[in-house]
Write an enzyme that holds these catalytic residues in place. Structure first.
Site, PDB file in Angstrom:
ATOM      1  N   ASN A 105       0.874  -1.178   0.000  1.00 52.47           N
ATOM      2  CA  ASN A 105       0.000   0.000   0.000  1.00 52.47           C
ATOM      3  C   ASN A 105       0.907   1.223   0.000  1.00 52.47           C
ATOM      4  OD1 ASN A 105      -1.795   2.059   0.485  1.00 52.47           O
ATOM      5  ND2 ASN A 105      -2.127   1.529   2.639  1.00 52.47           N
ATOM      6  N   TRP A 106       0.984   1.866  -1.160  1.00 54.05           N
ATOM      7  CA  TRP A 106       1.905   3.005  -1.276  1.00 54.05           C
ATOM      8  C   TRP A 106       1.386   4.239  -0.538  1.00 54.05           C
ATOM      9  CZ3 TRP A 106       3.736   3.365  -7.119  1.00 54.05           C
ATOM     10  CH2 TRP A 106       4.511   2.240  -7.416  1.00 54.05           C
ATOM     11  N   LYS A 107       0.128   4.213  -0.131  1.00 50.65           N
ATOM     12  CA  LYS A 107      -0.510   5.409   0.450  1.00 50.65           C
ATOM     13  C   LYS A 107      -0.308   6.593  -0.509  1.00 50.65           C
ATOM     14  CE  LYS A 107       0.482   3.526   4.966  1.00 50.65           C
ATOM     15  NZ  LYS A 107       0.039   3.614   6.339  1.00 50.65           N
ATOM     16  N   HIS A 127      -9.502   1.127   4.525  1.00 49.76           N
ATOM     17  CA  HIS A 127      -8.228   1.247   5.246  1.00 49.76           C
ATOM     18  C   HIS A 127      -8.457   2.167   6.449  1.00 49.76           C
ATOM     19  CE1 HIS A 127      -4.131   2.440   6.205  1.00 49.76           C
ATOM     20  NE2 HIS A 127      -3.748   1.345   5.592  1.00 49.76           N
ATOM     21  N   GLU A 146      -6.937   4.567   7.593  1.00 50.40           N
ATOM     22  CA  GLU A 146      -6.753   6.004   7.343  1.00 50.40           C
ATOM     23  C   GLU A 146      -7.988   6.599   6.662  1.00 50.40           C
ATOM     24  OE1 GLU A 146      -2.950   5.568   5.403  1.00 50.40           O
ATOM     25  OE2 GLU A 146      -2.121   4.904   7.317  1.00 50.40           O
ATOM     26  N   GLU A 206      -5.646  -5.165  10.364  1.00 54.18           N
ATOM     27  CA  GLU A 206      -4.618  -4.149  10.570  1.00 54.18           C
ATOM     28  C   GLU A 206      -4.897  -3.410  11.875  1.00 54.18           C
ATOM     29  OE1 GLU A 206      -2.581  -2.826   6.753  1.00 54.18           O
ATOM     30  OE2 GLU A 206      -4.421  -1.691   6.869  1.00 54.18           O
ATOM     31  N   GLY A 209       2.256   1.932  10.719  1.00 54.30           N
ATOM     32  CA  GLY A 209       3.207   3.029  10.604  1.00 54.30           C
ATOM     33  C   GLY A 209       3.888   3.404  11.908  1.00 54.30           C
ATOM     34  N   SER A 254       3.248  -2.474  10.327  1.00 53.04           N
ATOM     35  CA  SER A 254       4.702  -2.513  10.538  1.00 53.04           C
ATOM     36  C   SER A 254       5.312  -3.870  10.221  1.00 53.04           C
ATOM     37  CB  SER A 254       5.041  -2.065  11.962  1.00 53.04           C
ATOM     38  OG  SER A 254       4.599  -0.734  12.174  1.00 53.04           O
ATOM     39  N   GLY A 279       2.755  -1.224   4.275  1.00 50.59           N
ATOM     40  CA  GLY A 279       2.821   0.208   4.000  1.00 50.59           C
ATOM     41  C   GLY A 279       4.264   0.643   3.772  1.00 50.59           C
ATOM     42  N   GLY A 280       4.892   1.146   4.828  1.00 52.46           N
ATOM     43  CA  GLY A 280       6.241   1.710   4.711  1.00 52.46           C
ATOM     44  C   GLY A 280       7.239   0.820   3.987  1.00 52.46           C
TER      45      GLY A 280
HETATM   46  C1  PEP Z   1      -0.784   0.043   5.911  1.00 54.94           C
HETATM   47  O1  PEP Z   1      -0.745   1.208   5.543  1.00 54.94           O
HETATM   48  O2  PEP Z   1      -1.723  -0.680   5.555  1.00 54.94           O
HETATM   49  C2  PEP Z   1       0.305  -0.464   6.750  1.00 54.94           C
HETATM   50  C3  PEP Z   1       0.225  -1.675   7.226  1.00 54.94           C
HETATM   51  O3  PEP Z   1       1.350   0.392   6.982  1.00 54.94           O
HETATM   52  P1  PEP Z   1       2.749   0.017   7.690  1.00 54.94           P
HETATM   53  O4  PEP Z   1       3.236  -1.267   7.060  1.00 54.94           O
HETATM   54  O5  PEP Z   1       3.629   1.181   7.378  1.00 54.94           O
HETATM   55  O6  PEP Z   1       2.488  -0.142   9.132  1.00 54.94           O
END
Ligand code: PEP
Length: 251
Positions: free
Chosen positions: A9-11, A97, A99, A169, A175, A214, A235-236
């Site tokens: 997920n590039w956000k 998601h 966010e 999640e 994050g 994470s 994500g990251g």
């Molecule tokens: C996400 O945005 O779905 C996510 C899991 O982010 P991260 O891996 O950065 O925690």
């Protein structure tokens, strides 16, 4: 046997040059072993879907959107219709998601309608659920994720369940660098699968439930070794080819 699935997920990150470097790094590094063990996709900002189609077509990496409208077309400024995602050969779309739930007030009922719109267009909705830290500390994790999932189960026909991906999640892990322990994640995944079983026992066994929060190459192996964890929503770590590949190769 469920196949593992790793989705990046590039956000709201990226630009054409950086995307190109990232995608070519992932494609080059996704050796036969990685591609054989796990399906892989990236969910990107809508303006970069055309780039994904141009650069990923014919590779082992699929792509998709991060959100969609419940409407088919019309006066909904800023929204992206399911048919537009399909126009760029998307396979997946994230729905709900955390966010989107937090910053755009998306309710579980709206998320359920988005998942339906995705299914109707032939996309695979990745329905995201997860509790906040306060909810976990208050002991309400199961009722929160159950409510989020139930809204989707209320509207998705039992026979369509096989076409859905779920993502657990925990909001406190997204994050933050704080990953759920494999046991915490497994317990939540097992709980979610049991809810799916109530709707359609045969389909529930085949639904991929991804862990997100994470996930990194260092913790991916242990998480994905859990019986009900079928991959990751990343994500990251999806923004660096080496880290994303490290997670895929940890499968
Ligand atoms: C996400 O945005 O779905 C996510 C899991 O982010 P991260 O891996 O950065 O925690």
């Amino acid at each position: 046997m469920r196949r593992k699935l790793v989705i990046g997920n590039w956000k709201m990150n990226g630009n054409r040059a950086a995307n190109s470097a990232l995608l070519s790094g992932v494609v080059a590094g996704l050796n036969a072993d990685g591609a054989a063990r796990a399906d892989c996709a990236v969910c990107v900002p809508a303006p970069y879907l055309a780039q994904c189609q141009a650069e990923l077509q014919g590779t082992a990496v699929a792509w998709g959107g991060q959100d969609l409208s419940v409407h088919a077309s019309g006066a909904y400024t800023g929204e992206v219709a399911a048919s537009m995602l399909v126009d760029f050969a998307s396979r997946y779309v994230l729905c709900g998601h955390s966010e989107r739930r937090a910053y755009h007030n998306e309710s579980s009922e709206l998320v359920a309608q988005k998942a339906l719109a995705a299914l109707a267009a032939g996309l695979t909705p990745v329905i995201c659920v997860g509790e906040t830290l306060e909810q976990r500390e208050a002991g309400t994790t199961e009722s929160v994720i159950c409510g989020q999932l139930q809204a989707a189960l209320d509207v998705i026909p039992a026979a369509e369940l096989t076409k859905v991906v779920l993502a657990y999640e925990p909001v406190w892990a997204i994050g933050t660098g704080k990953t759920a322990t494999p046991q915490i994640a497994q317990d939540a995944h097992r709980f979610l699968r049991a809810r799916l079983e109530q709707k359609n026992p045969e389909a529930a066994a085949g639904v991929q439930i991804l862990y997100g929060g994470s996930m990194k190459p260092e913790n991916a192996k242990e998480l994905m070794a859990q019986p009900d964890i079928d991959g990751g929503l990343i994500g990251g770590a999806a923004l660096k080819a080496a880290d994303f590949l490290g997670i895929i190769h940890a499968v």
